[in-house]
Every structure is written in structure tokens, then in C-alpha cells.
Design a protein around this motif. Structure first.
Motif, PDB file in Angstrom:
ATOM      1  N   ARG A 251       0.836  -1.195   0.000  1.00  0.00           N
ATOM      2  CA  ARG A 251       0.000   0.000   0.000  1.00  0.00           C
ATOM      3  C   ARG A 251       0.873   1.248   0.000  1.00  0.00           C
ATOM      4  O   ARG A 251       1.749   1.407   0.842  1.00  0.00           O
TER       5      ARG A 251
ATOM      6  N   ASP B 269       1.089   5.443   0.245  1.00  0.00           N
ATOM      7  CA  ASP B 269       0.320   6.520   0.859  1.00  0.00           C
ATOM      8  C   ASP B 269       1.217   7.748   0.980  1.00  0.00           C
ATOM      9  O   ASP B 269       2.435   7.664   0.826  1.00  0.00           O
ATOM     10  N   GLY B 270       0.613   8.889   1.252  1.00  0.00           N
ATOM     11  CA  GLY B 270       1.385  10.108   1.445  1.00  0.00           C
ATOM     12  C   GLY B 270       1.889  10.682   0.136  1.00  0.00           C
ATOM     13  O   GLY B 270       1.307  10.474  -0.925  1.00  0.00           O
TER      14      GLY B 270
ATOM     15  N   GLY C 252       6.369   9.158   1.152  1.00  0.00           N
ATOM     16  CA  GLY C 252       5.610   7.934   1.353  1.00  0.00           C
ATOM     17  C   GLY C 252       6.112   6.776   0.521  1.00  0.00           C
ATOM     18  O   GLY C 252       5.723   5.622   0.730  1.00  0.00           O
TER      19      GLY C 252
ATOM     20  N   ASP D 219      -7.573  -4.993  -4.013  1.00  0.00           N
ATOM     21  CA  ASP D 219      -7.071  -3.621  -3.975  1.00  0.00           C
ATOM     22  C   ASP D 219      -6.300  -3.315  -5.254  1.00  0.00           C
ATOM     23  O   ASP D 219      -5.450  -4.112  -5.691  1.00  0.00           O
TER      24      ASP D 219
ATOM     25  N   THR E 211      -4.528   0.238  -7.105  1.00  0.00           N
ATOM     26  CA  THR E 211      -4.220   1.646  -6.867  1.00  0.00           C
ATOM     27  C   THR E 211      -4.224   2.456  -8.156  1.00  0.00           C
ATOM     28  O   THR E 211      -3.595   2.071  -9.143  1.00  0.00           O
TER      29      THR E 211
ATOM     30  N   PHE F 101      -3.240   6.414  -9.392  1.00  0.00           N
ATOM     31  CA  PHE F 101      -2.745   7.700  -8.923  1.00  0.00           C
ATOM     32  C   PHE F 101      -2.417   8.654 -10.050  1.00  0.00           C
ATOM     33  O   PHE F 101      -2.190   8.269 -11.181  1.00  0.00           O
TER      34      PHE F 101
ATOM     35  N   ASN G 150      -6.885   9.881  -4.989  1.00  0.00           N
ATOM     36  CA  ASN G 150      -6.276  10.783  -4.016  1.00  0.00           C
ATOM     37  C   ASN G 150      -4.749  10.729  -4.011  1.00  0.00           C
ATOM     38  O   ASN G 150      -4.099  11.680  -3.569  1.00  0.00           O
ATOM     39  N   LEU G 151      -4.174   9.633  -4.478  1.00  0.00           N
ATOM     40  CA  LEU G 151      -2.723   9.465  -4.471  1.00  0.00           C
ATOM     41  C   LEU G 151      -2.116  10.182  -5.671  1.00  0.00           C
ATOM     42  O   LEU G 151      -2.704  10.205  -6.756  1.00  0.00           O
TER      43      LEU G 151
ATOM     44  N   TYR H 155       0.072  18.853   0.626  1.00  0.00           N
ATOM     45  CA  TYR H 155      -0.565  17.573   0.970  1.00  0.00           C
ATOM     46  C   TYR H 155      -1.375  17.700   2.260  1.00  0.00           C
ATOM     47  O   TYR H 155      -2.522  17.233   2.339  1.00  0.00           O
TER      48      TYR H 155
ATOM     49  N   THR I 171      -5.420  17.169   2.558  1.00  0.00           N
ATOM     50  CA  THR I 171      -5.986  16.114   3.402  1.00  0.00           C
ATOM     51  C   THR I 171      -6.733  16.673   4.609  1.00  0.00           C
ATOM     52  O   THR I 171      -7.649  16.025   5.122  1.00  0.00           O
TER      53      THR I 171
END
Length: 301
Positions: A2, A4-5, A38, A181, A183, A185, A204-205, A222, A226
Motif C-alpha cells: 500500500r 500513501d502520502g 511515502g 485492492d 491503486t 494515482f 487521491n494518491l 498535501y 488532506t
């Protein structure tokens, strides 16, 4: 795996002789990870994958993995002619990368089924998870994207087209076809500029080239996004990202060359860009510095 960030796409430093500057690379990557990246996407577009031979690439991937020290995932670029892409994929796996960003094949246009075949052939050369880059001549139809997403090793799609109608069709088709899942981005150049639009699609990524030279600005943006701080987001978009995008569009290739110039402005000698790119003019570097200083002021850095 996963993600993120804020995703960090480091530049590839070169020394005065034009070779990969491994000490500068290690410092650059370590600084980015310490700043709060991230994930690290090394030897990709911002890292001038197009200008690296296999030896350069191996050094960049190995150096990035070592500098990251397992703190965040390291994805390495691969792409171009299928045999070369397979060789890069194998080299990345051998040097400890956690995944691949599969960029477009070399030059030729192809039907959707040919792109699927390309992905399958490269994926077969490694056990690494793969994110497929949807950009340029690698333009997937919704059906082809779903077929690629069904390959177990393919974990995501990076959109570099900005065709929101097509992307919505792809997202809906993939979500209906793949029960795991997956992803998506935003991978447009200076991706923050389009983050509000992508978030409207539930994407969102995003990747951040700005993080490579001004992590303070990238992280402020960021956090603003968020946390719902619309005032901060709009100030950064208006007074930093809009001027940066305007300057970026002055010269083809500035999406990479300006980032490298920004890293130099922050005090790390990463050299210039390799052909066919050109380094920014002194006037444009001075303009970049003014834009960057404005962004840092808004970010409170």
C-alpha cells in the motif's frame, strides 16, 4: 503493498564527467525519505530513465535502495523496448527494489492488445509488483486496463494523460472486473496542480516532482488537501504551482530540468540533465528561485 502520502521521484545526479554521482544520489534520496516521503520512485521520468544505460540504472537503483534503508518502498522505472524493459526489471529485482513503474514501450503505436502483451512480457521477467504508466503511446482502453489489472503482479495504474472521461471509464471498468485492492494515482507533470480534479474521481494518491527540491511545499500542500484547508491549497496553487507550471511549459523537457535546477538551488550539486534535455537558462533559474521562495514563504518554511 500500500502506497500513501507524498510519492518522491528523485532526480539522478551526474558528476562533471557525466557519470552517475552516487554520493549525491544517496544524500538526495536520504533527505527525501527523512523529510517524509511515502515512497521512492527512482530512475523514473524525473530521474531521466530515458537517458540511463543498464549500468547507470543498476547504480541508481542500488544506491536508492541503500539510502532508503527499508523505511519506505522503492519502485524503479522500467520501459522502452520489451527486451530492455525485461533486463531493467530483472536488474531492479536483483538490487532490492520493492516494485516497478512500467513506462511506455519505445516509440511505436500499438493496438490495445499489443500493450497488454507488452505488460505481460515484462511482468514475466520478475516477481516484483508492477504499476503501469498510462501515458504517451501507452494509452489503455478500459477493457485493456481491466485485462492488465487482472494480472496478479500488477497493483496499480499511474495516469499521465489527464483525460478524465477515459480515466473514469477505466476506474469503473477495473473496479467491476477486479476484486482486490488496485491503486490509481495522478502522475501528470507537477501533479499537485490537478489534484483537486483527480480527487473528484476518487483518485487521491499522486506523485510529486516538487518534493524533490522543496519537500516543505509539497508536504504543506498535501496537509492542506488532506485536512481540508482550502485557503492554503488555493494560495499554493495560485502563487506557487501556477507560476511553476507556466515556467515549465516554456521549454519541452523543463518538467525534469527545472526540478534538477531546483535541487541545485537548495544546495545539492546534482549536475545537469543529459541529452536530449537541456538545462534551464540563467533567467529561468532566477525565475524558478523566486517562485520557490514564494512557495516556501506560504508553506511557512
Amino acid at each position: 503493498m500500500r502506497l500513501d502520502g507524498v510519492l518522491f521521484f528523485p532526480v539522478t545526479p551526474f558528476d562533471e564527467a557525466g557519470a552517475v554521482a552516487e554520493t549525491a544520489l544517496a544524500e538526495h534520496v536520504a533527505q527525501g525519505v527523512a523529510a517524509g516521503a511515502g515512497g521512492v520512485f527512482t530512475a523514473c521520468g524525473t530521474g531521466e530513465f530515458n537517458a540511463l544505460d543498464l549500468d547507470d540504472y543498476t547504480r541508481v537503483v542500488a544506491g536508492s535502495v541503500a539510502a532508503t534503508g527499508g523505511r519506505v518502498p522503492v519502485f524503479a522505472g522500467a520501459g522502452g523496448p520489451a527486451p530492455a524493459a525485461r533486463a531493467f526489471a530483472a536488474a531492479a529485482a536483483a538490487r532490492g527494489a520493492d516494485g516497478l513503474l512500467l513506462m511506455p514501450p519505445y516509440l511505436v503505436s500499438s493496438p490495445a492488445e499489443g500493450l497488454v502483451r507488452y505488460v505481460r512480457e515484462v511482468v514475466a521477467a520478475t516477481d516484483l509488483p508492477v504499476i503501469v504508466y498510462h501515458r504517451g503511446n501507452a494509452r489503455f482502453t478500459p477493457a485493456a486496463a481491466a485485462e492488465v489489472a487482472a494480472i496478479p503482479q500488477v497493483i496499480g495504474l499511474k495516469d499521465g494523460l489527464g483525460d478524465f472521461d477515459l480515466l473514469q471509464r477505466i476506474i469503473l471498468t477495473v473496479r467491476r472486473a477486479v476484486d482486490r485492492d488496485f491503486t490509481f494515482f495522478n502522475g501528470l507533470p507537477t501533479a499537485e496542480f490537478t489534484v483537486p480534479a483527480y480527487r473528484g474521481l476518487g483518485v487521491n494518491l499522486y506523485s510529486s516532482a516538487v518534493f524533490a527540491f522543496a519537500p516543505e511545499i509539497a508536504l504543506a500542500f498535501y496537509k492542506g488537501v488532506t485536512a481540508g484547508d482550502d485557503d492554503l491549497v488555493q494560495r499554493l496553487l495560485t502563487d506557487f504551482y501556477l507560476p511553476l507550471v507556466t515556467l515549465r511549459d516554456q521549454v519541452p523537457g523543463y518538467a525534469v530540468a527545472l526540478i534538477k535546477a531546483g535541487v541545485r538551488l537548495r544546495g545539492l550539486d546534482v549536475g545537469g540533465v543529459r541529452a536530449p534535455l537541456i538545462d534551464p537558462t540563467p533567467e529561468h533559474v532566477a525565475r524558478l528561485e523566486r517562485i520557490m521562495n514564494t512557495g516556501l514563504e506560504i508553506a511557512g518554511a
